[in-house]
Scaffold this motif. Structure first.
Motif, PDB file in Angstrom:
ATOM      1  N   PRO A 106       0.214   6.583   3.402  1.00  0.00           N
ATOM      2  CA  PRO A 106       1.354   7.488   3.548  1.00  0.00           C
ATOM      3  C   PRO A 106       2.536   6.778   4.195  1.00  0.00           C
ATOM      4  O   PRO A 106       2.355   5.833   4.974  1.00  0.00           O
ATOM      5  CB  PRO A 106       0.810   8.593   4.474  1.00  0.00           C
ATOM      6  N   PRO A 107       3.754   7.215   3.883  1.00  0.00           N
ATOM      7  CA  PRO A 107       4.930   6.598   4.507  1.00  0.00           C
ATOM      8  C   PRO A 107       4.996   6.940   5.989  1.00  0.00           C
ATOM      9  O   PRO A 107       4.442   7.954   6.429  1.00  0.00           O
ATOM     10  CB  PRO A 107       6.102   7.212   3.740  1.00  0.00           C
ATOM     11  N   PRO A 108       5.675   6.113   6.784  1.00  0.00           N
ATOM     12  CA  PRO A 108       5.820   6.414   8.214  1.00  0.00           C
ATOM     13  C   PRO A 108       6.873   7.496   8.427  1.00  0.00           C
ATOM     14  O   PRO A 108       7.682   7.796   7.535  1.00  0.00           O
ATOM     15  CB  PRO A 108       6.288   5.081   8.795  1.00  0.00           C
ATOM     16  N   LYS A 109       6.845   8.085   9.613  1.00  0.00           N
ATOM     17  CA  LYS A 109       7.966   8.954   9.963  1.00  0.00           C
ATOM     18  C   LYS A 109       9.127   8.068  10.396  1.00  0.00           C
ATOM     19  O   LYS A 109       8.930   6.912  10.789  1.00  0.00           O
ATOM     20  CB  LYS A 109       7.580   9.922  11.080  1.00  0.00           C
ATOM     21  N   ARG A 110      10.319   8.586  10.306  1.00  0.00           N
ATOM     22  CA  ARG A 110      11.506   7.793  10.563  1.00  0.00           C
ATOM     23  C   ARG A 110      12.162   8.175  11.879  1.00  0.00           C
ATOM     24  O   ARG A 110      12.312   9.353  12.199  1.00  0.00           O
ATOM     25  CB  ARG A 110      12.515   7.961   9.421  1.00  0.00           C
ATOM     26  N   TYR A 133       0.832  -1.206   0.000  1.00  0.00           N
ATOM     27  CA  TYR A 133       0.000   0.000   0.000  1.00  0.00           C
ATOM     28  C   TYR A 133       0.866   1.256   0.000  1.00  0.00           C
ATOM     29  O   TYR A 133       0.529   2.261  -0.641  1.00  0.00           O
ATOM     30  CB  TYR A 133      -0.931   0.013   1.210  1.00  0.00           C
ATOM     31  N   GLN A 134       1.963   1.217   0.733  1.00  0.00           N
ATOM     32  CA  GLN A 134       2.884   2.354   0.724  1.00  0.00           C
ATOM     33  C   GLN A 134       3.474   2.556  -0.666  1.00  0.00           C
ATOM     34  O   GLN A 134       3.545   3.680  -1.168  1.00  0.00           O
ATOM     35  CB  GLN A 134       4.019   2.127   1.729  1.00  0.00           C
ATOM     36  N   ASP A 165      -3.324   7.591  12.455  1.00  0.00           N
ATOM     37  CA  ASP A 165      -3.781   7.979  11.118  1.00  0.00           C
ATOM     38  C   ASP A 165      -3.550   6.844  10.125  1.00  0.00           C
ATOM     39  O   ASP A 165      -4.393   6.576   9.264  1.00  0.00           O
ATOM     40  CB  ASP A 165      -3.035   9.231  10.639  1.00  0.00           C
ATOM     41  N   HIS A 166      -2.408   6.163  10.242  1.00  0.00           N
ATOM     42  CA  HIS A 166      -2.142   5.020   9.371  1.00  0.00           C
ATOM     43  C   HIS A 166      -3.121   3.876   9.666  1.00  0.00           C
ATOM     44  O   HIS A 166      -3.588   3.201   8.745  1.00  0.00           O
ATOM     45  CB  HIS A 166      -0.705   4.531   9.565  1.00  0.00           C
ATOM     46  N   LEU A 167      -3.418   3.658  10.952  1.00  0.00           N
ATOM     47  CA  LEU A 167      -4.347   2.596  11.324  1.00  0.00           C
ATOM     48  C   LEU A 167      -5.735   2.880  10.752  1.00  0.00           C
ATOM     49  O   LEU A 167      -6.401   1.988  10.205  1.00  0.00           O
ATOM     50  CB  LEU A 167      -4.419   2.474  12.846  1.00  0.00           C
TER      51      LEU A 167
END
Length: 251
Positions: A30-34, A23-24, A44-46
């Motif tokens: 959206p991509p995760p923060k690092r 999906y990414q 928000d991702h969930l």
């Protein structure tokens, strides 16, 4: 705000790590923060994953979903986008799913008065389902409530039977009620209607109020019936033993 590594996000959402990465790559998640080399995901991702899962169940393809999300996001700020996602997926957050090993499930449900094979009973009662070499609990709140009844000493056979019967009855009633609510919301709407930025807060408040008050109606019904039947059952016992107590007092 809760934070998740990718394996934790997979467990919370029920979506595999492989699909999350896919999906990414396709741009619908959206991509995760690092943090160093570790990707950190948020609520928000969930919410987005649950929206994607819901759309997939309704027959949308990943391409369709990407087009829908891009069209919806175009020209709208983040709060508006998340508002739509929370309406669609927020109720599911109240009853999250979880995975348990066989040992964890037995430890949760095994009490002195529980049935010998509690795992099998839990499956038959619809509390958990097999997922490879582990179990998935679709509704962890319900599973833990059943475990609490068992710890309190309620007879295991009655607890599992009650849980299964209640789920069936409530599912039928809630399905009819929610269908009526959805029909009311969509009445006189165009087939391609999407809520505007000003309609989203109103719709979210309405859905939240309906959910809360429906829970209150269900709780009030259960509490009333428990009191009524306890009064009948124990009242008969008290009436039966009262002459014996009075006889003792006169001796």
């Amino acid at each position: 705000m809760p934070e998740f590594r990718i394996d934790e996000l997979a467990q919370a959402s029920g979506v595999s790590v492989r699909n999350i990465r896919a999906y990414q790559d396709s741009g619908i998640l959206p991509p995760p923060k690092r943090q160093g080399r570790v990707g950190i995901y948020s609520d928000d991702h969930l919410a987005r994953l649950r929206l994607i899962a819901g759309l997939l169940k309704r027959g949308y393809t990943a391409t369709n979903i990407g087009e829908l999300l891009r069209a919806w996001e175009n020209g709208r700020d983040l709060s508006t986008i998340l508002g739509l996602e929370q309406i669609v997926t927020g109720i599911a957050d109240v009853a999250p799913s979880a995975f348990l090993s066989a040992d964890q499930l037995r430890e949760l449900l095994n009490t002195a008065g529980a049935a010998h094979d509690v795992s099998s009973c839990a499956v038959q009662a619809g509390l958990v389902e097999h997922d490879g070499d582990r179990y998935r609990a679709p509704n962890t709140r319900l599973l833990h409530a059943v475990a609490a009844l068992l710890r309190a000493g309620a007879p295991a056979q009655a607890v599992f039977a009650f849980s299964a019967q209640l789920q069936d009855a409530v599912d039928t009633a809630i399905h009819k009620f929610v269908t009526a609510i959805a029909d009311d919301i969509l009445r006189d709407r165009q087939p391609d209607w999407m809520p505007t930025g000003t309609e989203i807060p109103q719709l979210a408040e309405y859905v939240s109020t309906i959910t809360t008050q429906t829970e209150s109606v269900a709780a009030a019904t259960v509490t009333y019936d428990i009191g009524r039947y306890l009064d009948a059952a124990l009242g008969e016992y008290i009436a039966r033993i009262m002459p014996h107590l009075q006889q003792r007092e006169t001796q």
